[in-house]
Motif scaffolding. Structure first.
Motif, PDB file in Angstrom:
ATOM      1  N   ALA A 155      50.864  58.626   5.893  1.00  0.00           N
ATOM      2  CA  ALA A 155      52.067  58.918   6.684  1.00  0.00           C
ATOM      3  C   ALA A 155      52.328  60.413   6.584  1.00  0.00           C
ATOM      4  CB  ALA A 155      53.257  58.153   6.116  1.00  0.00           C
ATOM      5  N   MET A 156      52.593  61.039   7.745  1.00  0.00           N
ATOM      6  CA  MET A 156      52.900  62.480   7.725  1.00  0.00           C
ATOM      7  C   MET A 156      54.290  62.693   8.310  1.00  0.00           C
ATOM      8  SD  MET A 156      50.680  65.662   9.258  1.00  0.00           S
ATOM      9  CE  MET A 156      49.408  65.582   8.009  1.00  0.00           C
ATOM     10  N   TRP A 157      55.159  63.292   7.509  1.00  0.00           N
ATOM     11  CA  TRP A 157      56.515  63.604   7.987  1.00  0.00           C
ATOM     12  C   TRP A 157      56.587  65.081   8.348  1.00  0.00           C
ATOM     13  CZ3 TRP A 157      60.547  60.879   4.224  1.00  0.00           C
ATOM     14  CH2 TRP A 157      60.504  59.496   4.468  1.00  0.00           C
ATOM     15  N   GLY A 158      56.793  65.335   9.637  1.00  0.00           N
ATOM     16  CA  GLY A 158      56.907  66.706  10.113  1.00  0.00           C
ATOM     17  C   GLY A 158      55.585  67.225  10.642  1.00  0.00           C
ATOM     18  N   LEU A 159      55.626  67.811  11.843  1.00  0.00           N
ATOM     19  CA  LEU A 159      54.431  68.395  12.459  1.00  0.00           C
ATOM     20  C   LEU A 159      54.644  69.871  12.801  1.00  0.00           C
ATOM     21  CD1 LEU A 159      53.567  65.458  14.910  1.00  0.00           C
ATOM     22  CD2 LEU A 159      52.233  66.128  12.901  1.00  0.00           C
TER      23      LEU A 159
END
Ligand code: UGA
Length: 438
Positions: free
Chosen positions: A320-324
């Motif tokens: 899971a990646m929070w923020g791009l």
């Protein structure tokens, strides 16, 4: 007073709208007809807090207008700002073709004295080139109309652009004649800056000031990232070291937050450009070369930690990646460290489920495409993910429900690329926490 602002990107649009907001008549010009039509309909080309409101308010009041016709716009304008893009060329130097095309057009169409001020970040000597381009165009018309060039670099930050413009720390103005200085003084009068916060200087110094400011800030970040990496090795806590040194006013507590490396359209481009400028004068800016190298490495730090924890082969795993976006409160994906991380995780066989409050559309359309699964919210991204990577410190990520996340994630592991979580608390909640330099 009437002015023209050429280029409706970050700098141009924000400057134009803010000048209009303090009572100046502003025409914002862009060659992109679609962009101009959208602006007339209140559709912003970028996400920037407060921008839409200020654009719409001033457009409706008639103080702010939009046009594709530069020649018409500059009639009766006392100042024309050049705020068009200066994309990096292959060798890292800033490409001036758009800036000089505007200068040429002004020379072809002006009918009275005008101050032509560059607001785009332009390399030293651009002022001379702009002057030359205008003069050449006037010569071709056999015109001896007087004009002045000026350099008025912009220091606003994305995500806080309107606020920064309306309440600047300082205004830097490079001019070479009194008449132009007086006009610029009148233009900035509504901002009520005390004398020493409007700094007048020669044009090359103003141009150099902009690069030096960004290069210094980038240096602080890379320096701290380098130190943070060492802190980790020696068993120190970079957060504490940061607090310890930041309390010295000579150092200051801003821009010393370790993280996943600086991104955006400014620092990477400007550091490259000033290194390049120095090279053309036969000088090596060794400090800045290292600043750049440290930053490139830093973008890999978080995934290195992932691999240290799970092994180099991540096939079959999902993260899971929070923020791009490269930082919070913007949809800007330019040079965003997230792009490097996504490519690296995928190369190691992993899948990425991403969520960003604002930047997903931009990421999907231009930068990341279908390399990740875009999720509806932060929690959705964590469903059956093997671990969570915090990449951009948006406010909504700061205080999640760890008990809910504990149930969604397969492993209770958090890779915190911005050191926003309290390791002790996370440990109590049963999570393993990796940070930068801690
Ligand atoms: C930067 C400058 O801050 C502005 O003054 C300048 O006007 C602008 O460039 C420009 O040249 O137009 P911006 O690129 O919007 O503004 O973003 P910053 O807020 O400066 O952040 C840059 C990067 O540094 C981000 O990736 C951020 O996450 C990173 N950063 C910042 C850190 O990693 N640590 C810090 O302590 C601070």
């Amino acid at each position: 007073m009437k002015i023209t602002v050429v280029g409706t990107g970050y700098v141009g649009l924000v400057s134009g709208a803010c000048f209009a907001d303090v009572g100046i008549e502003v025409v914002c010009v862009d060659i992109d007809q679609k962009k101009i039509d959208k602006l007339k309909n209140g559709i912003m080309p970028i996400y920037e807090p407060g921008l839409e409101e200020i654009v719409v308010r001033n457009y409706e009041s008639g103080r702010l207008s939009f046009s594709t016709n530069l020649g018409e716009a500059i009639q009766d304008s006392e100042v024309a700002f050049i705020a068009v893009g200066t994309p990096p060329g292959e060798d890292g130097s800033a490409d001036l073709k758009y800036v000089l095309a505007v200068a040429d057009e002004i020379g072809k169409t002006m009918s009275d004295y005008i101050v032509v001020a560059t607001k785009s970040t332009v390399p030293v000597t651009t002022g001379c080139k702009v002057k030359e381009a205008i003069q050449n165009a006037l010569d071709k018309r056999k015109s001896d109309l007087p004009f002045a060039v000026a350099s008025n670099p912009e220091f606003l930050k994305e995500g806080a652009a309107v606020e920064d413009f309306l309440k600047p720390d300082r205004i830097v103005i490079g001019v070479e004649e009194e008449r132009a200085e007086e006009i610029m003084r009148r233009l900035y009068k509504p901002f009520q800056l005390s004398g020493d916060r409007i700094i007048y200087m020669d044009i090359p110094s103003a141009e150099m000031t902009k690069y030096t400011a960004n290069a210094m800030l980038a240096t602080k970040i890379s320096f701290m990232n380098d130190i943070a990496n060492l802190c980790e090795l020696v068993g120190a806590d970079a957060n504490m070291v940061r607090a310890g040194i930041g309390s010295d006013p000579r150092i200051g507590n801003k821009f010393i937050y370790p993280g996943v490396g600086y991104g955006g359209s400014c620092f990477p481009k400007d550091v490259k450009a000033i290194i390049r400028t120095a090279k053309t004068y036969g000088y090596d800016l060794r400090v800045l070369q290292s600043v750049e190298a440290v930053n490139e490495d830093q973008k890999h730090t978080l995934v290195k930690k992932v691999k240290k924890h799970f092994g180099d082969d991540l096939s079959g795993m999902t993260f899971a990646m929070w923020g791009l976006s490269f930082k919070p409160n913007t949809d800007d994906m330019r040079e965003a460290p997230a792009i490097v991380m996504i490519n690296e995780l995928r190369a190691a066989g992993a899948k990425v489920k991403a969520y960003d409050p604002i930047a997903m559309e931009e990421a999907k359309e231009v930068y990341v495409g279908d390399k990740v699964t875009y999720c509806d919210d932060a929690y959705d991204a964590c469903v059956d993910a093997d671990a969570l990577l915090l990449v951009t410190e948006w406010s909504e990520f700061r205080m999640p429900s760890w008990s809910a996340l504990g149930k969604l994630l397969t492993n209770k592991v958090v890779f915190d690329g911005r050191n926003i979580y309290d390791r002790k608390y996370l440990k109590e909640m049963g999570f393993e926490h990796y940070g930068i330099g801690i």
